[in-house]
Design a protein around this motif. Structure first.
Motif, PDB file in Angstrom:
ATOM      1  N   VAL A  88       0.815  -1.229   0.000  1.00 37.63           N
ATOM      2  CA  VAL A  88       0.000   0.000   0.000  1.00 37.63           C
ATOM      3  C   VAL A  88       0.841   1.269   0.000  1.00 37.63           C
ATOM      4  O   VAL A  88       0.304   2.372  -0.058  1.00 37.63           O
ATOM      5  CB  VAL A  88      -0.967   0.037   1.212  1.00 37.63           C
ATOM      6  CG1 VAL A  88      -1.883  -1.174   1.204  1.00 37.63           C
ATOM      7  CG2 VAL A  88      -0.208   0.133   2.514  1.00 37.63           C
ATOM      8  N   ARG A  96      -3.157   7.656  12.498  1.00 40.02           N
ATOM      9  CA  ARG A  96      -2.815   7.581  11.060  1.00 40.02           C
ATOM     10  C   ARG A  96      -1.865   6.422  10.786  1.00 40.02           C
ATOM     11  O   ARG A  96      -2.011   5.699   9.799  1.00 40.02           O
ATOM     12  CB  ARG A  96      -2.221   8.901  10.577  1.00 40.02           C
ATOM     13  CG  ARG A  96      -3.327   9.919  10.316  1.00 40.02           C
ATOM     14  CD  ARG A  96      -2.897  11.229   9.636  1.00 40.02           C
ATOM     15  NE  ARG A  96      -1.531  11.368   9.255  1.00 40.02           N
ATOM     16  CZ  ARG A  96      -0.662  12.228   9.799  1.00 40.02           C
ATOM     17  NH1 ARG A  96      -1.044  13.002  10.797  1.00 40.02           N
ATOM     18  NH2 ARG A  96       0.576  12.308   9.358  1.00 40.02           N
ATOM     19  N   ASP A 127      -3.842   3.196  11.038  1.00 36.43           N
ATOM     20  CA  ASP A 127      -4.704   3.011   9.863  1.00 36.43           C
ATOM     21  C   ASP A 127      -3.904   2.449   8.697  1.00 36.43           C
ATOM     22  O   ASP A 127      -4.359   1.555   7.972  1.00 36.43           O
ATOM     23  CB  ASP A 127      -5.356   4.337   9.456  1.00 36.43           C
ATOM     24  CG  ASP A 127      -6.481   4.736  10.408  1.00 36.43           C
ATOM     25  OD1 ASP A 127      -6.905   5.920  10.382  1.00 36.43           O
ATOM     26  OD2 ASP A 127      -6.931   3.858  11.184  1.00 36.43           O
ATOM     27  N   LEU A 128      -2.700   2.985   8.522  1.00 33.48           N
ATOM     28  CA  LEU A 128      -1.843   2.512   7.431  1.00 33.48           C
ATOM     29  C   LEU A 128      -1.520   1.036   7.618  1.00 33.48           C
ATOM     30  O   LEU A 128      -1.586   0.228   6.691  1.00 33.48           O
ATOM     31  CB  LEU A 128      -0.552   3.344   7.389  1.00 33.48           C
ATOM     32  CG  LEU A 128       0.436   2.958   6.299  1.00 33.48           C
ATOM     33  CD1 LEU A 128      -0.142   3.294   4.919  1.00 33.48           C
ATOM     34  CD2 LEU A 128       1.773   3.678   6.506  1.00 33.48           C
ATOM     35  N   SER A 133      -4.460  -1.107   6.918  1.00 36.68           N
ATOM     36  CA  SER A 133      -4.846  -1.110   5.509  1.00 36.68           C
ATOM     37  C   SER A 133      -4.074  -2.129   4.690  1.00 36.68           C
ATOM     38  O   SER A 133      -4.490  -2.515   3.608  1.00 36.68           O
ATOM     39  CB  SER A 133      -4.646   0.283   4.901  1.00 36.68           C
ATOM     40  OG  SER A 133      -3.269   0.530   4.681  1.00 36.68           O
ATOM     41  N   CYS A 134      -2.936  -2.591   5.214  1.00 34.25           N
ATOM     42  CA  CYS A 134      -2.166  -3.551   4.425  1.00 34.25           C
ATOM     43  C   CYS A 134      -2.309  -4.969   4.944  1.00 34.25           C
ATOM     44  O   CYS A 134      -1.583  -5.871   4.539  1.00 34.25           O
ATOM     45  CB  CYS A 134      -0.695  -3.150   4.373  1.00 34.25           C
ATOM     46  SG  CYS A 134       0.132  -3.303   5.940  1.00 34.25           S
TER      47      CYS A 134
END
Lengths: 320, 313
Positions: free
Chosen positions: A18, A153, A156-157, A160-161
């Motif tokens: 990502v 943040r 979240d990153l 997300s992966c």
């Protein structure tokens, strides 16, 4: 990503799906292996393009730096990053206590504290098997005024992966629970040669190992209490959970988890004991709490490390 | 002529058997499971070299039923074999007294379950088996014996045995209360031996790590407290012995470290385990010894797991 051992590779292999991921490595051979992509097997099935870098000066501008090297290598790694990645947020993921302070001495980056429960088996320089897909916990480090939004943040990153993450406004309760857990389990495994098996939770017989593990954790809890930290989870419960997993795994034909300190001892590598049991004992001294069992186990592991040194010296002294 | 049977003729048992046989003052029998050693002793006698050079005729057997009625027994097996050995040889000591010269505490209790008159003993001579029938004596020293108080041999018997051994060249003291010597050795052993096994360090190397040397002292302190609760006066200071051993045996690999390297069961149950059990009985906390006991038992368990194939990635 600073450090691409099992943990660093798990992060890089997933995040690279990502985001643009550079991996700072120490060996040219490692960099060359990563040129062909980083493979993650096990709980994930990925072949990820990453950018291996041997010289920090060659790093592209970074938004996030994750330190995933061993605690024993952190000083050198943080020093090598000094003056680089100026706009980045830095996350530490080392076992034990003290990683953030070490990084802070080498730069003003906002620091996110991380504690990870993932584990992987490193098959080679560019292949890690994702063994335990448990969460990485993160929170703002008190020493750099990092906003909680920044932590969110980063989490979240990571989520997300495909990895698991959880944010805390105050990570100390979780860091301390892991510290106390690690101090007991890792040193006992490293000293006995036992993986994290059922014996660590057994308390029926007078000579059962569970008594020692429980007593070490009781010391740790007393230190946490004196420091003013309310533990996020009971380390003994964490122990029971972990051996239960191991029992289930053994039944399924797999093996109980090998704590990292035992891996280090089996390979005669310097362990992280100073940062784990050692840190706990130093904190105990600081707040005037007695922690003799954690101190004893710390000493025994250091003694084991010393024995390799002495054997090496003996070999060096012998005529060729 | 008195008849003595040595139960377990490893290095220590062989030292006793050879000296007694050479002196010729009594008939010497030996029971051991090592067929080659027993056969060699029967055909060529039992030979000692090293700090002592002598040989003697010993009636050796691997079959306990062959033992005749004896006046004295000297038990010198490793502590983990005491039960098995005494069960088989007890018939020979119906009218005799049995003396243990083994490491640790707890052996006397085991003997007392099978024979009626027990002598406690602590011995310092040491050696090793060179080949069947031939033992090397590495160090001399004193043996201290006394009645096992809960189920004792008579003081006359103790003095008689001490005399036989001393005249044979194994200097032996007979005391009313031999617990001080025994516990001094147990405490010294329990405070040092396992640290070698758990770290891989030789004795002197371990002593040179200040934190490990401090750990040894803590273990000595716990042992002392267990002795105090029993009214036992140690006949020497284990802490001084630790420093002395560093001077004279710096590179010595403790027996428990040797056991660990050979993946052999250790004597931890009657060293640290013994201190823990006596501590509990007398209300004395022994957290350090409990920890060490559990760790060595864990180490032993890890070898079993390795041979079973459950392993390391």
């Amino acid at each position: 990503m600073v450090g691409a051992g099992a943990i660093g590779s798990l992060f890089a292999g997933h995040l690279g799906q990502v985001a643009d991921v550079s991996v700072l490595v120490r060996r040219a051979a490692h960099a060359r292996a990563l040129d062909r992509g980083l493979r993650i097997s096990g709980k994930s099935d990925l072949l990820t393009r990453v950018c291996p870098v041997e010289d920090p000066a060659a790093l592209p501008p970074s938004d996030l730096v994750i330190f995933a090297c061993k605690a024993t290598q952190l000083e050198a790694a943080a020093a090598s990053l000094e003056g680089h990645a100026p706009g980045a947020v830095v996350m530490t993921t080392q076992n034990g206590l003290g990683a953030e302070e070490i990084v802070r001495r080498h730069g003003n980056w906002p620091i996110v504290s991380g504690v990870t429960f993932m584990s992987g088996v490193r098959h080679d320089d560019a292949h890690v098997e994702y063994e335990l897909d448990t969460e990485t916990w993160m929170g703002p480090w008190v020493g750099t005024d990092t906003p909680y939004e920044t932590v969110v943040r980063v989490a979240d990153l990571i989520v997300s992966c495909g990895l698991k993450a959880r944010t805390f406004e105050d990570l100390l309760p979780a860091q301390w629970a892991k510290l106390i857990f690690n101090a007991a389990v890792n040193t006992v495994a490293a000293t006995t040669g036992l993986a994290h098996v059922l014996a660590f939770a057994e308390t029926d017989r007078l000579d059962d190992l569970g008594h020692l593990v429980k007593a070490m954790m009781a010391e740790g809890k007393a230190v946490a209490s004196a420091v003013g930290v309310e533990l996020h989870e009971d380390p003994w419960e964490m122990n029971l959970e972990a051996v239960k997993r191991g029992v289930t795994a053994a039944a399924a034909g797999a093996y109980a988890h090998l704590p990292s300190m035992l891996e280090d001892v089996l390979h005669e590598r310097e362990t992280e004991v100073d940062f784990i049991a050692g840190a706990l004992v130093r904190e105990a001294e600081r707040v005037g709490v007695s922690a003799p069992l954690n101190a004893a186990l710390w000493r025994l592991v250091r003694g084991r490390e010393r024995s390799w040194e002495l054997v090496e010296r003996l070999h060096e002294a012998m005529p060729a | 002529m008195k008849r003595i049977a040595i139960v377990g003729t490893g290095a220590i048992g062989s030292l006793f058997a050879a000296h007694l046989a050479h002196a010729g003052e009594c008939e010497v029998w030996a029971y051991d499971l090592d067929h080659a050693h027993v056969a060699a002793i029967n055909s060529g006698g039992l030979r000692l070299s090293g700090v002592t050079e002598l040989a003697g005729r010993v009636h050796a057997t691997t079959d306990a039923s062959e033992l005749p009625a004896c006046d004295f027994g000297i038990v010198a097996t490793k502590a983990l074999h005491t039960e098995a050995a005494i069960t088989r040889v007890a018939h020979a000591f119906v009218d005799g007294a049995v003396c243990t010269v083994q490491n640790g505490v707890g052996n006397e209790e085991v003997l007392a379950e099978h024979v009626s008159r027990v002598i406690r003993g602590t011995t310092f001579p040491a050696g090793r088996l060179l080949e069947p029938g031939h033992v090397q004596q590495d160090t001399g020293g004193e043996t201290t014996i006394g009645p096992f108080e809960p189920q004792p041999a008579t003081m006359e018997e103790v003095i008689e045995l001490a005399g036989l051994l001393t005249r044979a060249g194994m200097e032996t003291r007979a005391l009313d209360d031999a617990r001080g010597a025994q516990w001094r050795k147990v405490i010294f052993n329990a405070a040092t031996n396992p640290l070698g096994a758990l770290t891989g360090l030789a004795h002197g190397e371990a002593c040179d790590q200040p934190s490990l040397r401090a750990l040894m002292s803590q273990l000595v302190e716990e042992g002392r407290a267990v002795c105090d609760a029993q009214g036992i006066t140690l006949d020497a200071d284990p802490d001084s012995l630790i420093d002395h051993a560093r001077e004279v045996a710096y590179h010595h690999k403790a027996s428990m470290l040797q056991d660990a390297e050979a993946r052999r069961a250790t004597e931890v149950d009657c060293l640290n385990g013994g201190i823990v059990r006596y501590g509990r009985e007398h209300g004395v906390p022994t957290p350090g010894h409990e920890a060490i006991w559990a760790l060595v038992r864990g180490l032993e368990a890890s070898w079993r797991r390795q041979t079973e194939g459950a392993t390391t990635a």
